[in-house]
Scaffold this active site. Sequence first.
Site, PDB file in Angstrom:
ATOM      1  N   GLY A 184       0.781  -1.229  -0.001  1.00 15.71           N
ATOM      2  CA  GLY A 184       0.067  -0.023  -0.107  1.00 15.71           C
ATOM      3  C   GLY A 184       0.995   1.142  -0.210  1.00 15.71           C
ATOM      4  O   GLY A 184       0.205   2.565   0.096  1.00 15.71           O
TER       5      GLY A 184
ATOM      6  N   GLU B  83       4.506  -6.534   1.595  1.00 19.38           N
ATOM      7  CA  GLU B  83       3.942  -6.830   0.380  1.00 19.38           C
ATOM      8  C   GLU B  83       3.636  -5.793  -0.569  1.00 19.38           C
ATOM      9  O   GLU B  83       2.587  -5.399  -1.138  1.00 19.38           O
ATOM     10  CB  GLU B  83       2.585  -7.188   0.624  1.00 19.38           C
ATOM     11  CG  GLU B  83       2.495  -8.468   1.624  1.00 19.38           C
ATOM     12  CD  GLU B  83       0.990  -9.159   1.996  1.00 19.38           C
ATOM     13  OE1 GLU B  83       0.308  -8.362   1.601  1.00 19.38           O
ATOM     14  OE2 GLU B  83       0.929 -10.073   2.485  1.00 19.38           O
ATOM     15  N   PRO B  84       4.782  -4.775  -0.894  1.00 18.68           N
ATOM     16  CA  PRO B  84       4.527  -3.887  -1.863  1.00 18.68           C
ATOM     17  C   PRO B  84       4.192  -4.309  -3.318  1.00 18.68           C
ATOM     18  O   PRO B  84       4.945  -5.213  -3.807  1.00 18.68           O
ATOM     19  CB  PRO B  84       5.736  -3.148  -1.652  1.00 18.68           C
ATOM     20  CG  PRO B  84       6.791  -4.147  -1.413  1.00 18.68           C
ATOM     21  CD  PRO B  84       6.215  -5.071  -0.769  1.00 18.68           C
TER      22      PRO B  84
ATOM     23  N   ARG C 156       2.373  -1.583  -5.989  1.00 21.49           N
ATOM     24  CA  ARG C 156       2.611  -0.564  -6.684  1.00 21.49           C
ATOM     25  C   ARG C 156       3.934   0.306  -6.661  1.00 21.49           C
ATOM     26  O   ARG C 156       4.588   0.777  -7.611  1.00 21.49           O
ATOM     27  CB  ARG C 156       1.252   0.324  -6.253  1.00 21.49           C
ATOM     28  CG  ARG C 156       1.320   1.954  -7.047  1.00 21.49           C
ATOM     29  CD  ARG C 156       0.716   2.736  -6.296  1.00 21.49           C
ATOM     30  NE  ARG C 156      -0.718   2.130  -5.867  1.00 21.49           N
ATOM     31  CZ  ARG C 156      -1.879   2.091  -6.489  1.00 21.49           C
ATOM     32  NH1 ARG C 156      -1.722   2.608  -7.866  1.00 21.49           N
ATOM     33  NH2 ARG C 156      -2.967   1.489  -5.926  1.00 21.49           N
TER      34      ARG C 156
ATOM     35  N   ARG D 211      -7.233   2.578 -14.884  1.00 22.41           N
ATOM     36  CA  ARG D 211      -7.316   3.357 -13.652  1.00 22.41           C
ATOM     37  C   ARG D 211      -7.987   4.690 -13.480  1.00 22.41           C
ATOM     38  O   ARG D 211      -8.615   4.778 -12.668  1.00 22.41           O
ATOM     39  CB  ARG D 211      -5.721   3.617 -12.997  1.00 22.41           C
ATOM     40  CG  ARG D 211      -4.964   2.299 -12.583  1.00 22.41           C
ATOM     41  CD  ARG D 211      -3.674   2.488 -12.010  1.00 22.41           C
ATOM     42  NE  ARG D 211      -3.749   2.975 -10.787  1.00 22.41           N
ATOM     43  CZ  ARG D 211      -3.740   4.344 -10.444  1.00 22.41           C
ATOM     44  NH1 ARG D 211      -3.212   4.999 -11.303  1.00 22.41           N
ATOM     45  NH2 ARG D 211      -4.052   4.591  -9.177  1.00 22.41           N
TER      46      ARG D 211
ATOM     47  N   TYR E  23     -11.016   4.434 -10.977  1.00 20.67           N
ATOM     48  CA  TYR E  23     -10.689   5.022  -9.522  1.00 20.67           C
ATOM     49  C   TYR E  23     -10.450   6.504  -9.739  1.00 20.67           C
ATOM     50  O   TYR E  23      -9.921   7.203  -8.651  1.00 20.67           O
ATOM     51  CB  TYR E  23      -9.251   4.583  -8.960  1.00 20.67           C
ATOM     52  CG  TYR E  23      -9.042   3.165  -8.974  1.00 20.67           C
ATOM     53  CD1 TYR E  23      -9.757   2.374  -8.281  1.00 20.67           C
ATOM     54  CD2 TYR E  23      -7.731   2.558  -9.670  1.00 20.67           C
ATOM     55  CE1 TYR E  23      -9.433   0.911  -7.968  1.00 20.67           C
ATOM     56  CE2 TYR E  23      -7.392   0.930  -9.435  1.00 20.67           C
ATOM     57  CZ  TYR E  23      -8.352   0.306  -8.753  1.00 20.67           C
ATOM     58  OH  TYR E  23      -8.021  -0.691  -8.803  1.00 20.67           O
TER      59      TYR E  23
ATOM     60  N   CYS F 137     -15.667   3.022 -26.578  1.00 25.98           N
ATOM     61  CA  CYS F 137     -16.949   3.674 -26.685  1.00 25.98           C
ATOM     62  C   CYS F 137     -17.606   3.597 -25.500  1.00 25.98           C
ATOM     63  O   CYS F 137     -18.447   2.965 -25.226  1.00 25.98           O
ATOM     64  CB  CYS F 137     -18.118   2.936 -27.743  1.00 25.98           C
ATOM     65  SG  CYS F 137     -17.356   3.149 -29.546  1.00 25.98           S
ATOM     66  N   GLU F 138     -17.050   4.441 -24.539  1.00 26.86           N
ATOM     67  CA  GLU F 138     -17.612   4.726 -23.279  1.00 26.86           C
ATOM     68  C   GLU F 138     -17.122   6.159 -22.839  1.00 26.86           C
ATOM     69  O   GLU F 138     -15.889   6.657 -22.889  1.00 26.86           O
ATOM     70  CB  GLU F 138     -16.482   3.805 -22.132  1.00 26.86           C
ATOM     71  CG  GLU F 138     -16.918   2.473 -22.205  1.00 26.86           C
ATOM     72  CD  GLU F 138     -18.409   1.892 -21.685  1.00 26.86           C
ATOM     73  OE1 GLU F 138     -18.919   2.700 -21.078  1.00 26.86           O
ATOM     74  OE2 GLU F 138     -19.093   0.860 -22.297  1.00 26.86           O
TER      75      GLU F 138
ATOM     76  N   TYR G 116      -0.477  -1.801 -12.145  1.00 25.14           N
ATOM     77  CA  TYR G 116      -2.085  -1.943 -12.453  1.00 25.14           C
ATOM     78  C   TYR G 116      -2.364  -1.635 -13.675  1.00 25.14           C
ATOM     79  O   TYR G 116      -3.430  -0.646 -14.181  1.00 25.14           O
ATOM     80  CB  TYR G 116      -2.698  -1.275 -11.292  1.00 25.14           C
ATOM     81  CG  TYR G 116      -2.628  -1.868 -10.001  1.00 25.14           C
ATOM     82  CD1 TYR G 116      -3.035  -3.226  -9.678  1.00 25.14           C
ATOM     83  CD2 TYR G 116      -1.804  -1.159  -9.060  1.00 25.14           C
ATOM     84  CE1 TYR G 116      -2.588  -3.525  -8.322  1.00 25.14           C
ATOM     85  CE2 TYR G 116      -1.438  -1.803  -7.613  1.00 25.14           C
ATOM     86  CZ  TYR G 116      -1.759  -3.018  -7.591  1.00 25.14           C
ATOM     87  OH  TYR G 116      -1.436  -3.461  -6.254  1.00 25.14           O
TER      88      TYR G 116
HETATM   89  C1  LIG Z   1      -2.746  -5.639  -3.724  1.00 24.48           C
HETATM   90  C2  LIG Z   1      -2.186  -6.349  -2.433  1.00 24.48           C
HETATM   91  C3  LIG Z   1      -0.876  -5.604  -2.112  1.00 24.48           C
HETATM   92  C4  LIG Z   1      -0.154  -4.754  -2.802  1.00 24.48           C
HETATM   93  O1  LIG Z   1      -0.661  -3.359  -2.859  1.00 24.48           O
HETATM   94  P1  LIG Z   1      -0.070  -2.072  -3.322  1.00 24.48           P
HETATM   95  O2  LIG Z   1      -0.905  -0.997  -3.204  1.00 24.48           O
HETATM   96  O3  LIG Z   1       0.329  -2.338  -4.981  1.00 24.48           O
HETATM   97  O4  LIG Z   1       1.294  -1.989  -2.513  1.00 24.48           O
HETATM   98  C5  LIG Z   1      -0.271  -6.212  -0.997  1.00 24.48           C
HETATM   99  N1  LIG Z   1      -1.090  -7.083  -0.325  1.00 24.48           N
HETATM  100  C6  LIG Z   1      -2.121  -7.561  -0.793  1.00 24.48           C
HETATM  101  C7  LIG Z   1      -2.652  -8.945  -0.184  1.00 24.48           C
HETATM  102  C8  LIG Z   1      -2.707  -7.250  -1.705  1.00 24.48           C
HETATM  103  O5  LIG Z   1      -4.120  -7.549  -2.200  1.00 24.48           O
END
Ligand SMILES: *Cc1c(COP(=O)(O)O)cnc(C)c1O
Length: 428
Positions: A246, A285-286, A288, A324, A328, A356-357, A383
């Site tokens: 995140g 868990e990065p 993005r 995106r 979003y 076509c949107e 993404y």
């Molecule tokens: C999508 C996701 C991430 C990565 O999120 P980012 O915003 O891309 O860093 C990490 N862990 C889990 C479980 C996810 O679903």
Amino acid sequence: MTLARDPSGTLCLGGVRLEALASEAGTPVYAYDLDAMAAEARALREAFDGAPHLVAYALKANTAGGVVRALAGEGCGADVVSGAELLVALACGIAPERIVYSGVAKTERELDRAIACGASGIGAVQLESVEEIARVEARARAAGRDVRVSVRINPSIELEGATHAHIATGHDRAKFGVPRPDVAHAVRLVEASSRLELVGMAMHVGSQFTDTAPYVQAVRVLFGLVRSLREAGHGRALAFVDTGGGFGVDYTGAAVPIARPADFVRAARAEQSRHGLDDLALYVEPGRSMVAAHGVLVARVIQAKVAATARWLMIDAGMNDLVRPALYQARHRIVPVEHELVAAHAIRWRVVGPVCESSDDFGEHSLPREPPRAVAILDAGAYGYTMASQYNGRQLPVEAFLRGGQIVGRTERTTVEQWAAARARAGA
Ligand SMILES: *Cc1c(COP(=O)(O)O)cnc(C)c1O
């Protein structure tokens, strides 16, 4: 900075001229700077100061083998959310023990794959509900194997305004994770099983955090829970805590710096010590933040359309290639490829795709009055391709992999004839 202009003014990514790439590979084309992605991984790993850790790259941000191998080469493991992503991670040489598997509704087949791989299965199946526990246990019995698991908690906190509603996952109406009041029960169920081994406690609270404060708030919930579970005699086999991904990227190019991935890691490590959990490895868990800024989507301008009310610049990349903005309300910077924008010749264009949107719209951007031949949509490494579709019969964009100032690989575009024939055969 991986994006730069050469002396002639043409835009380069990782030392490769994007105009030449567009001519060679055709458009739309994603280009990824693998050196910069590897450097991103190194910088993040340094923030752990040698403490036990795993950077589990979240494959869903970008599953291309070239990207995954570049990150694996820097010692990253993987966070996968499907059996298919698990296969990619394994095929790219990531050791099974360095893979964690998240996801709220894993099928039996997917669980079997995760349990069967390597000498002892993957690093951890991340349990996202109490109901999932019996399902994983049943597959473990069927396979005659023990399974390492972690409990992904839902910290049940509202991180108001911290991130977009569609990418916030840590509040108590989100489908993700074991709700906080059920965590102790989940832990007891896992510990009562002879086949499941509780090796981790995890969370992932959303995406695109630009400030560490809300993240730290969630980390405290996780670490506080782990501490009290241990005080009650649980979690004796715990090997790691996992604070998820995140970490945000700056899509605006603004001068005000946002928190860096390393800042999130340092903040989490400080909380880890404060909670007396330094004996556990810290997993993150990065997705993005590892790849977004080091990828661009290059598109050709097809034509302009000028009306009394608006000026549209129509490009050959659409929402099917990069969803995106439509999904979003994300905004990506768009710049001309061949020459730097000269302020005196700049004008506002609404940049749109061919789909076509009405939502096939990349927003209003300053671009040359005389439409450029090609534009680059920046920060498209995460993404982007992974969310692309073939809506409107559009072929998936190609991907080019850059390293050492060279194009070291690229994918092939399927033809519209192949696509049309396959659709015409459907139901025949
Ligand atoms: C999508 C996701 C991430 C990565 O999120 P980012 O915003 O891309 O860093 C990490 N862990 C889990 C479980 C996810 O679903």
